[in-house]
Design an enzyme around this catalytic site. Structure first.
Site, PDB file in Angstrom:
ATOM      1  N   CYS A  65     -10.460  -7.402  -0.136  1.00  0.00           N
ATOM      2  CA  CYS A  65      -9.515  -6.258   0.042  1.00  0.00           C
ATOM      3  C   CYS A  65      -8.234  -6.334   0.628  1.00  0.00           C
ATOM      4  O   CYS A  65      -9.269  -6.593   2.010  1.00  0.00           O
ATOM      5  CB  CYS A  65     -10.028  -5.220  -0.947  1.00  0.00           C
ATOM      6  SG  CYS A  65     -11.039  -5.413  -2.611  1.00  0.00           S
TER       7      CYS A  65
ATOM      8  N   GLU B 252      -7.011  -3.793   1.608  1.00  0.00           N
ATOM      9  CA  GLU B 252      -7.351  -2.177   2.606  1.00  0.00           C
ATOM     10  C   GLU B 252      -8.941  -2.924   3.931  1.00  0.00           C
ATOM     11  O   GLU B 252      -8.058  -2.123   4.960  1.00  0.00           O
ATOM     12  CB  GLU B 252      -7.811  -1.120   1.016  1.00  0.00           C
ATOM     13  CG  GLU B 252      -7.524  -0.879   0.268  1.00  0.00           C
ATOM     14  CD  GLU B 252      -7.149  -1.467  -0.692  1.00  0.00           C
ATOM     15  OE1 GLU B 252      -7.728  -2.922  -0.486  1.00  0.00           O
ATOM     16  OE2 GLU B 252      -7.290  -0.718  -1.756  1.00  0.00           O
TER      17      GLU B 252
ATOM     18  N   CYS C 203     -10.272  -0.232  -5.116  1.00  0.00           N
ATOM     19  CA  CYS C 203     -11.351  -0.164  -5.469  1.00  0.00           C
ATOM     20  C   CYS C 203     -11.928   0.587  -5.560  1.00  0.00           C
ATOM     21  O   CYS C 203     -12.307   1.050  -4.382  1.00  0.00           O
ATOM     22  CB  CYS C 203     -11.188  -1.640  -5.506  1.00  0.00           C
ATOM     23  SG  CYS C 203     -12.754  -2.692  -3.979  1.00  0.00           S
TER      24      CYS C 203
ATOM     25  N   CYS D 204     -14.113  -0.715  -1.901  1.00  0.00           N
ATOM     26  CA  CYS D 204     -12.699   0.006  -0.921  1.00  0.00           C
ATOM     27  C   CYS D 204     -12.860   1.452  -0.559  1.00  0.00           C
ATOM     28  O   CYS D 204     -13.093   2.455   0.294  1.00  0.00           O
ATOM     29  CB  CYS D 204     -11.638  -0.283  -1.110  1.00  0.00           C
ATOM     30  SG  CYS D 204     -11.347  -1.900  -0.816  1.00  0.00           S
TER      31      CYS D 204
END
Ligand SMILES: [Zn+2]
Length: 145
Positions: free
Chosen positions: A60, A62, A102, A105
């Protein structure tokens, strides 16, 4: 959950940084999400997601932004973080919008800063809320010590 706070200048700046990152690096099916975080020391780091042919290897945006922060500054906490999604070519009427992190994360953000704030969609606008509000009953290997 408390009423989400409206965005200030700092949050708007963070959304702009995440948006710029994905505008610059967008590739259909490979990079579709941008992220930006502000460390506790005030520095902004950006990331884009790394999609992968082998799906479980995908990372991801992040996590990429956090990785850059760790490499450049060491663990300096997360004051605020945001992710934005770039529309696919088939979504021509769509724009880049703020998306919620998500579940994985949420765990990651909490691990690196339990007091982090997260910018999330809030109707047609966005709001900023504590990571703890997004992660009740956080994963734990055993009883809290
Ligand atoms: Zn994620």
């Amino acid at each position: 959950m408390k009423q989400p706070a409206k965005l200030g200048k700092g949050e708007t700046e963070l959304i702009a940084a995440a948006t710029a990152a994905i505008q610059q690096r967008y590739r259909d099916d490979w990079q579709e999400v941008g992220a930006a975080l502000r460390t506790r020391s005030g520095k902004i780091l950006t990331g884009v997601n790394l999609d992968a042919y082998l799906g479980r290897m995908a990372v991801c945006a992040e996590a990429v932004a956090l990785g850059r922060a760790i490499v450049e500054l060491g663990d300096s906490g997360i004051d605020t973080i945001v992710a934005v999604r770039h529309p696919s070519p088939g979504e021509k009427d769509q724009t880049i919008v703020v998306v919620s992190p998500c579940g994985a994360c949420r765990e990651l953000i909490f691990d690196y800063d339990p007091k982090a704030r997260v910018i999330v969609p809030n109707g047609k606008s966005s709001a900023v809320i504590p990571i703890a509000d997004l992660l009740p009953n956080k994963y734990s290997r055993g009883p809290e010590r």
